[in-house]
Structures are given as C-alpha cells and as structure tokens.
Scaffold this active site. Structure first.
Site, PDB file in Angstrom:
ATOM      1  N   LYS A 105       0.832  -1.197   0.000  1.00 56.76           N
ATOM      2  CA  LYS A 105       0.000   0.000   0.000  1.00 56.76           C
ATOM      3  C   LYS A 105       0.871   1.253   0.000  1.00 56.76           C
ATOM      4  CE  LYS A 105      -4.159  -1.931   0.380  1.00 56.76           C
ATOM      5  NZ  LYS A 105      -5.021  -1.796   1.543  1.00 56.76           N
TER       6      LYS A 105
ATOM      7  N   ASP B 159      -3.130  -6.856   0.056  1.00 58.52           N
ATOM      8  CA  ASP B 159      -1.787  -7.019   0.616  1.00 58.52           C
ATOM      9  C   ASP B 159      -1.774  -8.001   1.782  1.00 58.52           C
ATOM     10  OD1 ASP B 159      -3.218  -5.315   2.275  1.00 58.52           O
ATOM     11  OD2 ASP B 159      -1.501  -4.076   2.807  1.00 58.52           O
TER      12      ASP B 159
ATOM     13  N   ASP C 122      -3.931  -7.997  17.401  1.00 58.34           N
ATOM     14  CA  ASP C 122      -4.678  -7.277  16.385  1.00 58.34           C
ATOM     15  C   ASP C 122      -5.900  -8.093  15.959  1.00 58.34           C
ATOM     16  OD1 ASP C 122      -4.412  -4.912  14.448  1.00 58.34           O
ATOM     17  OD2 ASP C 122      -4.672  -6.593  13.054  1.00 58.34           O
ATOM     18  N   ASN C 123      -7.077  -7.496  16.013  1.00 62.05           N
ATOM     19  CA  ASN C 123      -8.305  -8.143  15.528  1.00 62.05           C
ATOM     20  C   ASN C 123      -8.486  -9.593  16.006  1.00 62.05           C
ATOM     21  OD1 ASN C 123      -9.530  -6.094  14.066  1.00 62.05           O
ATOM     22  ND2 ASN C 123      -8.336  -6.515  12.222  1.00 62.05           N
TER      23      ASN C 123
ATOM     24  N   GLU D  46      -7.356  -6.228  20.836  1.00 59.89           N
ATOM     25  CA  GLU D  46      -7.782  -5.076  20.041  1.00 59.89           C
ATOM     26  C   GLU D  46      -8.978  -5.501  19.200  1.00 59.89           C
ATOM     27  OE1 GLU D  46      -7.480  -2.429  16.273  1.00 59.89           O
ATOM     28  OE2 GLU D  46      -7.345  -4.594  16.400  1.00 59.89           O
TER      29      GLU D  46
ATOM     30  N   LYS E 296       0.436   4.607   9.173  1.00 63.28           N
ATOM     31  CA  LYS E 296       0.414   3.191   8.776  1.00 63.28           C
ATOM     32  C   LYS E 296       1.064   2.989   7.405  1.00 63.28           C
ATOM     33  CE  LYS E 296      -4.013   2.602   9.470  1.00 63.28           C
ATOM     34  NZ  LYS E 296      -5.338   1.947   9.429  1.00 63.28           N
ATOM     35  N   TYR E 297       1.051   4.060   6.607  1.00 67.34           N
ATOM     36  CA  TYR E 297       1.550   3.902   5.230  1.00 67.34           C
ATOM     37  C   TYR E 297       2.745   4.779   4.918  1.00 67.34           C
ATOM     38  CZ  TYR E 297      -3.183   2.135   5.270  1.00 67.34           C
ATOM     39  OH  TYR E 297      -4.324   1.462   5.612  1.00 67.34           O
TER      40      TYR E 297
END
Lengths: 664, 664
Positions: free
Chosen positions: A263, A358, A395-396, A424, A535-536
């Site tokens: 990304k 991704d 994460d998640n 999270e 993040k990117y």
C-alpha cells in the site's frame, strides 16, 4: 397414633428421594462474586490487590449462620472467615501473592453457639427467666469439648469451670467473646454447605490493571522522512516518554513488510518505490513473524532498545497480528495452512465487496495439520517472550477462532504467568466480553465513541457494576493509528486535555498514540482516520511544537501513580451536578483511605460552571462537615465546608479538577 | 520451510491440548434466557403461553451463523429455528402444551450457504467479478447433495440443473430463497455447538400466573357473632364473590383449633370461654391437619362447598401451616418429631425474647425418623388433593428447611402437575427468591410496602427485568389478615381503589382479604394490624355497607379477563409523565395486539393532573399520529392525536384510567 391416611410404604421409591433430600444442603450460597459464567471462565485479579469475595448466604428460620472462603493459591489453602454485610450478603477479601491461577470455595454452616448467644442476650436483656437456657448452653459446650481438635482441651476446661459458677457468672461467660471464639474453633459444625463448582481466579501482575501506554511507529523516529527511523532512534525518545510518565511502550508490527501489493500513502493501492508499506502486511523474503524488519536495525537493535527501556522502567509491548503478506515465508513453506480459490489462486482477506490484496489469512481449521499452524503461531509468541517481551497487543482477535486464543493464552501463561495479552477487538459487545473471559488480560473499549455525560455513565456503569467487572479490564486509548476521533477533529487543545483526563481518571489502563500530545487531528476528509496516516508513511514530528499538552499528560500520570484510587476502573461512583456538560464522579479504594473527586468539563469551547454535591455522608461527615481538599492538577490546598460546592471549568485554562479529599 | 524456532515435539503434552482445543466449540452460546442459576433450577412458564427463548450467539470473523432450539415436552422433541434480533441476540418462542417439566437446548452452527449468499449479493451489487464465486457456490451445492437426508434428492437435481445454466441464471438461483431453504435443510452443518447444561422449564396451568384471589374466614360468614359460620354459609357468599370477578377463594386453616394457651381477642394471652382461638393453632383432640374444624361443618360441609364453588368457576385454596397446637395429635403419637428443653418440657415456638405459647414447631432434622415426618407432612397435602384441593398457600415457608419444600413440591407435582403452591414469606429478598426457584408457583411480595412512584418503578423493574422474571410470579395482595397497610389507615376510600387498581394492573395475580372491599382499616393503634383481628374472633360484616368499592373491583376484574396484557406482570414499561404523584405505564402482550396504557394517581386526597407522552413510536406511529382510545374503567371511546396528552385524576370520583389503544 393418628396416622395420616397414607403413610408411604418402605418400598415406595419416594422413600429414597426423601433420604436424599434430608442429605441435601440446608444452607444456600448464591450470587457469588467474582464469578464468570457460573465458573466456566476465571475471574481476574492482580497480585497484591485485595479481591473481595461475596455471596448471599442464608438458611431457613431465625438461626445464625457462619461462613468462610477456602482460598487455594498454588499448594497453599487458607480458610478466610467471612463477615455479614446485612441483607444476607457476606464478604471477605483475599490477597493473591503471585501471578497464576487461584481457586476458591465458600463454606457455610449453622452457627449454633452464635444463635444461642444471640437469643440468650435478648432474653437476658428482656429480663425473662433463663435458667433452662443456661442449662442448654452448658450442654452445647460439653458437646463441643468432646469434638477432637485444637480447641477441645480449652473447651473441656471451660466445661469444668462452668460446673463451679453461679448463673450470673455463667451468663457473663456465655455472652463473652472469649467463649464465642473458643466455640467458633471447636464447636461441631452442623449442615456444612459448600459452593459448587469451585471458582477460579486468574491472577496477573500489577501492570495488567494499572499502566499508561505510549504507542509509536519506530520508523517515524527520525528528523528526515527519507531516513527510516530505527530502534536506536527510539532509545533517544525514551527519556521524553519516561518523563511524561508512561510505563509501556507499544509498537505496531516490527517485522519485515511484504512487497507484493504494498500500500502507498493514505491507503492507496500502489506504493511508490520509496514507500515503506503497512507494517500489518507482515512477512517478506527477509522473514516473517519472528524476524525484525531490517530497516529498524534488526534484532540486535531491538535488544539494545529493550535493555534501555528496561533501565528506564518502561516495558515494551509488541503487536501480534495473525495475517500474512503474500510474501510471507509460510505461504511457501506451509501452503496447506492457507485457502485457495477454484482457479488455484490464493484467497485474499476480504469483507465483501472489499478485498485486502496485501493480506492473506491463514485457515485455522485447515484440512491438513491445523495443529501445527496453531503451535507455530504460539511459538511466535514464545520466540518474543524469549527475547524479553511480556506484553502482546493482539490485532483483531475477534476474526480468529476463540478456542485458538483460549488455548494459546493458557499455554503461554502456563509457561510464563507474567505474559499479558491486550485484545484489540472493536466489534459487538458479546464478542469483546468473550475474549476477556477466555483469557485476554486487557481489552480495547468503546471509550473513543463515548462523548456525553449520559454515555459515560451508562458505559462505565456497565463496566464497573455489571458482569464485566469480574473479567474485563478496559484499556482506554484516547486515539489509535486507526481512530482519529471526530470529537478531537474540531475540539482544539482543550478537547485533548479533556479526553486524556477522562481516560486517565476513569480507567487504570490508558494509552495514547503519539501525536496526540501534539494535538494532531488532521483527518482524511469526513473520516475518523488520520490524514497521511503513519500506517503507510513515515511522519516526522516536532516534539516541542507549541500548544502541546505534554505538561498536562505528565501531571495526570503523576497523579495516577500517587493515588491508588486511579489505578483501577473499579471504585467509581458517579455523582450529581447541575450541569450536563460536566462529568463528576468519585474514585476511591475500598477502605476510602484514598478518595478523589473528579470533575471534567465535556465542552472544549465554552467555559462551564457547576454546582455539585460533595458526598460528605460517604466520608462519615454531616451535611455541614468540612473537608481538607487538595486540587491535584494545580497543587492547591483549601477547605470545603458544607455539601454544596461550585467550580468553573475554563477550556483555555484547565477544563477539569481532581480533588483529593479527607475529613478536616 | 522457515520453521519457527521451536516446533512442539510429538511427545509434548501440549500436542494433546491443541487437539482438544481444535475440537472445542467454535461458536459461543451465552446469556441464555430463561434460565435460573445457570440451569440448577427450572424457569417457569404457563400452558399455552408463548415462552420466548433467547441467547447471544456468535462466532469469530464475518461469517453468518444459524441456530435452533431443541424443545422437549414429554416424549416429543421439536427443532424451533431461531431468528436474529441484531447485536448477536437470537430468539424463538416455544408454546408449552401441558403442565409438567419441559427441557431445551440451543444448537448453533456456521451457516456456510448463508455466508456465501450474503457475500455474493454484496459483490454482485458492487459489480465486481463473481465468476470464481459462482464456481464456489456450485461446489457447495455438490457437497450438500452428497449429504444423506430428505433434501439430498432435490439438491442433486439442483446441481444437475446448474450445469445447464449461464452465470446470470446461476446468480439468480444462488440469491433466491428456494435455494437457501434447500441448503438450510440439506447442507452439512459445520462447527455445531450445543448449549450446556440442558435447561428446564416448569410449566403450570394458567391460574399459576393469572388469578384473582379472595380471602375470608369461613367462621365469620354469619350475621351473629355468637353463631360460628360454616362452609354452608360460605356457599351463600359464592354468588357475590363470583360477581366481583374472583376465581380463587382462599381460607386460613380450617382444622380443629387447640384449646391449650388459646389466644383471645386482639392476641390477648387468655381466651374467654366463647373465644374461637386462632386457626393457626392447629390441632386438638378432634384431629390435626387432615381434619376439618367441627364448627365449620366437618368434611361433608367442605365437600358441599367445594362442589358449589366448582360450579361457580371458583377454585378453593387452603392454607398449609406447618405448626402445631400443644393439643395436636402428633405431639402424642410422634413425640420424637418435636424438641424438648433440659427439664423435659416441650419447646414452644419463639423469636427471642418473644414466645408463642399456643404453637409448637416440629424438628425437621429430628434425630429419629425425620423422613417419616417429611412424608407425613407431604401426605397432608395429598389428603387434601384427594379432596379436590389443588392450590395451597404455605404459611411462613422460610422458617422451614428449603430442601423439605423442594422435595415436597417435586413429589406432589410429580403426581399431580396441576397442584400449585403460594409462598407466604415476608423476609429478605434472597430467601423469597429462593423459595420460588425451588418450586413455589407464586409468591407474596413487598407490594404492600411500596407507595411512591420511585418505589414502584424500582421494585417492578427488578421483578419484570431482573433475574426474577424467569422464576418468580409475584402475587400482589392489597391486604392480609396480618397486614393493615399504614397507607390505607388514613387514605379513605380513594386509597382502596388506588391500591386495588395498582395490584390488578401491575400483576397477573392479585388478591384481597375480605373487608378490603368495604374499606375497613381500623388499626391496632400505631400498628400495621387490624383492630379486633379476625384471627382471634368472629367478625360480622354488612356486605352492602355504603362507600364500598365493590363496583370498582368488579370492573377491574372484568377488564383483566378481557385484556391478556393484564394477565401477567411481564410486558410492563414505565413511561414518563410530569407529575410524580401519577404512576403511568404500558402493559402489552409480546406482539402488541393488546396494548394498554394505565395511569394511577397515588394521591388519595388531592386531585392530580398530568401531562404525559403516548408511546406512539412503539405502536408504529409518527409523533403526530392518532390513536383510537377506549377508557376501560368508564367505557368511553375517543381519539388521541399527537404524542402529548393530559388527564385529571380525582380521588372522590375515580383516581385512575386504563386506556386500551390502537392505531386509528
């Protein structure tokens, strides 16, 4: 004998049922707290902190009952006598000594001597004849003296002494505490009833419940966006983070980042040649979840940082994101752990109609060797535990199977009881609570989306008084790389102070993602996301930019360390004040030795005033009593007289007050 | 393969644990309702009334789930598909067909076709390519067709048909309900998860939840206090009781009354020669709990009354008081069932320093043959069941052991599922709730001591929304021979109408003790008791005395029979109105086909006015919508337009309104 017409014959199966009923528990032990799903999951506690154990305990009639908790920690069992709170509620506190799993049972029985003593005292006070009662008391003591046990000798001596005493001296002895203590120790206990099932408590170290987290992207620790920050650059940031009072430093994934479908800035589908990519696209030819991204300085730089942080009293938390860039080595080495389409292509993560090209998910219930996948993921954790990491932000977790997490956490904590996991999960309440029940030490919350007084009261009441109080430790993040709250996008500096104060005073666990202290809030237009998200891309910041709230954050964290009342979300009472824009509440420890009143304006634009009531009665004072007050944000001391007080909250100065109070 | 550093060896005990975790339930089924103490006690339901079964059901990720209740009644098991209510909550209604014990389990599983269809619909709507998705759908149907079962043939035919269809027709077929229904029936269910333990529901006949009780002392059915009333005199009262709309007629104990230590008028310690004594001093030389007091006409008169009441649609309820006059035959015939003092005298009932010298208690855990005592008491109930009595009001059950009641009720209802027990326990909440959990069909309550709007809202919210909703049927008595409420002592006639209306509309079960309809309230000075209590003397009344509220009671009972919303305490919503002296609420059945608004002034002295909001949105109407209204107490019809309405409550006319509403 006047037989009732139909006495049951001995062969009647009802005869067996009445015998069983005669053996059934006569006392009731109900509404035991803490407990989670009737004992199917452990409750939570922290080392050294008193855990209140309560239950409704009662039996038929007017006799008195007694109760104790049998508390098992490791191989040691203790009997903790419970005390009656009134209305059939009983309580005792247990203090866990170390991390790990404790267990407890409640026992209750008919307190014969207590009942006798109570009735005797009333009759003696009423002046009715008690000769027969005294005879009954002697019989009770004789019976107890025959019971083998440590008190038998003293009871036998007491029984002999009684034979020499007149009624008046006997009455004194029967009503006295010494005899009561002997009888508590030595009297045979009748109708002993035990709670079932045995209940469990997962004990964790202090930081599970009390910590201030600081989140940053190590690659942004640079003064030049063209130069990728390293862990050594993070070392240079440690003094500032420590000075603000944070004690956990958390990084998004630090692993090699995939190149396929990488990304670009602002989540664009194509990355430019210099774009660093999302660290959540984990894995490249340089390694997967156990490797360190080379541009961060590799594992050696991580070890240097870990050591330096440790010296500063700051613990490192890593991100555990079970997802895979298409370049992750496991796709090549264990392709059976992933899913494929009918045309043989790999199945990308999706949330229809969206696709995340991704990222690839693994198949937790793959047809072939899912056990090896589960173990390999667990071994990722163990790898980082070996490297000294004891906190994992997951994460998640709600998109991975619950039995997987339950097994993984139990396995890891069975080996290392000091390891903690933060869930999270931003999803529906049942799932968020379930993750906490099956083992997550801490949980993200809906805090970021609670703005009005009514919303705070409803949500915090649920967390601190509903079932979650026993198993859910809320972690109040004021922002995250994914959440740039709408409120902060327009609030200006005062709003940041307000949100920091709300998080830092309402919960033992709070955190921020770097940039918050600089009041950063530029959004992707119309979205709850940051423009130019880290993040990117790499973001360079001026940590001394004017208008920052570093001073306020430092003060809040300092106040938290000095006041045990702020080291848990529990011990919270919302109080009345006459302005809906002001959230006003008390935080206190169980014995009220640390008692704070907190008032925070929720309006970042206008000054607000409020008249509010001080809970004098809670502090044992009359309505015209006086309190010594210390306003902790400003360091002022003064005295409040009387119940009704007034304050003015000025956004451009300081929109809150934290009053530590004690009777004058 | 890039092995994680430390793959578990096959001999590792962790390998067994991961295999177990892989088999563990993947879905969660939580917060099941109804349930009582996690399934340790049965929930309650009534014959023919829909019982809503709900649970939180969810799994990881974004896939869809499906669920059903397996409902067992007798030997018949039914699968009832549940529907999603949103936020992970699922529901279905079961309708019990007969009295007795039912059981249920919830099953949930991953709904593969549902998930596929949902994703396909979104992708098709977004216009993204779906060629691979269609291929995946064909594979799902092929797999389902291979599953043996009633749908296999249709699925195989569908699979063959698909081979002939183009993508567009295939898409239509995949999105269609017919295919979804076929797949629901035939698709192999993955990750099927069952709730545990199996939960139980005790089903009782309608009158367990909906009845109006009338209590009287048969001996007072006379025009001359010197002539003891008989059951034949009660027969003469039946038409009046029926006309008022009562369907249960309840008597204090009807057994021979002891002569020893007999109480005189107003609970005086010495009875005069003509004093009838307290019927709670049960037993004399003329018999005990299975005998009828000769002055009431003996068993033959009772049988005549029972038959006459039955013809009038009125059921007889008897009092079961486990206590004994010193003259009770069991003291002579089974002395080991009683307790003695050190001097050999019998132990009288007491609540120190008070003694009750006309009553002796039995020893439920006597050293010798307590089982025979328990059975003898059970046989008392069976004796009266044989005589046609199916309702027992149990006096002070909380002073007798809980295992005794649990055993007795289970034993009796196992033989006669239409027998019901009402618990007359006025004690602390935990015990009152416990009695209901272990089998009592109905319970006395704190209703008599709830007077303010806030008190009603708090108490009724607890009963209708807290845990008690699943097991506790509140019986609202407006007065009893023991309770002459302070409120009524000074309220005058309007207060009696208000209390009758509160009881009759808030609960499916209400009752009064005779004299209430005549607004009798003369107290023992300063006490909550009646002057010249009927417990100790015969009271002659003029049933047509002026100022009586027979008309209002008759109307209330009529309205209750015509409106299912008033046939349970459930289905209650408190609503806002601007006057604290007015209690305003909605009562409705689950589908809202019967929807009442009730407003009752709590002020018996002053007229009160109130503006109040009509819950138009609940009835599917906008804020300016119109409702057809029938005021049921007055029989008036009119139309309400808009949300805000007004009423005036006049104590000397009628201090309440019951509006049956429906969209105009």
């Amino acid at each position: 004998m006047t037989q009732p017409r139909r006495v049951t014959a001995p062969s009647d199966p009802a005869a067996g049922r009445v015998a069983a009923a005669l053996r059934a528990p006569r006392l009731c032990i109900e509404r035991i707290s803490p407990q989670v799903d009737h004992g199917r999951c452990p409750a939570k506690a922290t080392v050294g902190q008193a855990l209140a154990i309560e239950a409704d305990i009662f039996m038929d009639g007017h006799d008195q009952v007694a109760a104790q908790v049998i508390w098992h920690e490791g191989a040691v069992a203790q009997a903790l006598p419970m005390r009656a709170l009134g209305n059939d509620r009983w309580r005792v506190e247990a203090v866990p000594q170390g991390a790990g799993r404790c267990r407890f049972t409640i026992e209750a029985w008919l307190d014969r001597w207590g009942s006798f003593r109570h009735g005797l005292a009333r009759k003696a006070a009423a002046g009715v004849p008690i000769k027969l009662e005294l005879e009954e008391g002697r019989a009770l003591i004789r019976e107890a003296a025959q019971q083998p046990g440590p008190a038998a000798g003293s009871l036998a001596a007491l029984s002999r002494e009684l034979a020499t005493l007149d009624d008046s001296r006997t009455l004194d002895l029967f009503l006295g505490e010494a005899t009561a203590a002997l009888m508590r120790a030595g009297e045979p206990r009748r109708f002993v009833t035990r709670s079932q099932p045995e209940l469990e408590v997962e004990v964790e170290r202090t930081r599970a419940g009390f910590a201030a987290w600081y989140e940053l992207f190590p690659r942004s620790c640079t003064r030049d966006p063209a130069r990728h920050g390293t862990f050594d650059d993070v070392i240079a940031r440690l003094p500032a983070i420590k000075a603000m009072g944070f004690d956990v430093l958390y990084f998004p994934p630090i692993h090699p980042i995939g190149a396929s479908n990488r990304k670009g800035p602002n989540n664009s589908l194509k990355a430019g040649p210099g774009d660093p990519g999302s660290p959540y696209a984990i894995g490249s030819s340089e390694g997967g979840h156990t490797a360190v991204h080379p541009q961060l300085g590799g594992i050696e730089a991580f070890r240097r940082l870990h050591a330096a942080a440790g010296e500063a009293g700051i613990e490192i938390a890593l991100d555990f994101a079970v997802q895979f860039s298409p370049d992750h080595p496991w796709l090549r080495d264990a392709p059976h752990w992933f899913a494929y389409r009918p045309d043989g292509s790999i199945r990308f993560a999706e949330n229809p109609p969206k696709k995340y090209q991704d990222i690839v998910n693994c198949e937790f219930y793959a047809d072939s060797r899912p056990d090896a996948l589960w173990q390999a993921l667990r071994d990722v954790i163990l790898h980082w535990v070996d490297a000294g990491v004891k906190i994992f932000r997951v994460d998640n977790p709600h998109t991975k199977p619950l039995p997987f997490w339950q097994w993984l956490i139990e396995d890891v904590r069975g080996r290392h009881p000091d390891v903690m996991f933060l869930a999270e999960a931003f999803t529906r309440p049942a799932m968020m609570y379930r993750l906490a029940k099956i083992g997550f030490s801490q949980s993200y919350t809906y805090f970021t989306w609670r703005n009005t007084r009514a919303e705070f009261i409803e949500y915090l009441t649920e967390l601190t008084q509903g079932p979650p109080k026993d198993f859910y430790r809320p972690h109040f993040f004021v922002n995250t790389p994914d959440i740039n709250p709408y409120f902060l996008q327009t609030s200006g500096r005062a709003g940041f102070v307000q949100r920091a104060a709300l998080a830092a005073t309402l919960s033992g666990l709070w955190g921020l993602y770097s940039g918050f202290e600089l009041c950063e809030a530029a959004p992707l237009p119309g979205k709850e996301e940051y423009l130019d998200s880290e993040k990117y891309q790499i973001r360079v910041r001026d940590w001394n930019a004017p208008g920052n709230i570093v001073g306020e954050i430092t003060r809040l964290n300092h106040i938290r360390r000095e006041n045990p009342a702020l080291q848990s979300h529990l011990g919270l009472t919302f109080l009345q004040c006459d302005n809906d824009q002001v959230l006003y509440f008390a935080k206190h420890v169980p014995d009220r030795s640390n008692y704070l009143l907190v008032a925070i304006s929720l309006d970042p634009h206008q000054a607000q005033e409020a008249y509010f009531d001080v809970p004098l009665a809670e502090l044992g004072l009359p309505d015209d009593g006086a309190l010594e007050v210390e306003e902790l944000m400003r360091g002022e001391r003064f005295t409040w007289r009387g119940k009704r007080q007034h304050w003015r909250f000025v956004p451009w100065e300081l929109p809150l007050a934290i009053w530590r109070v004690k009777p004058a």
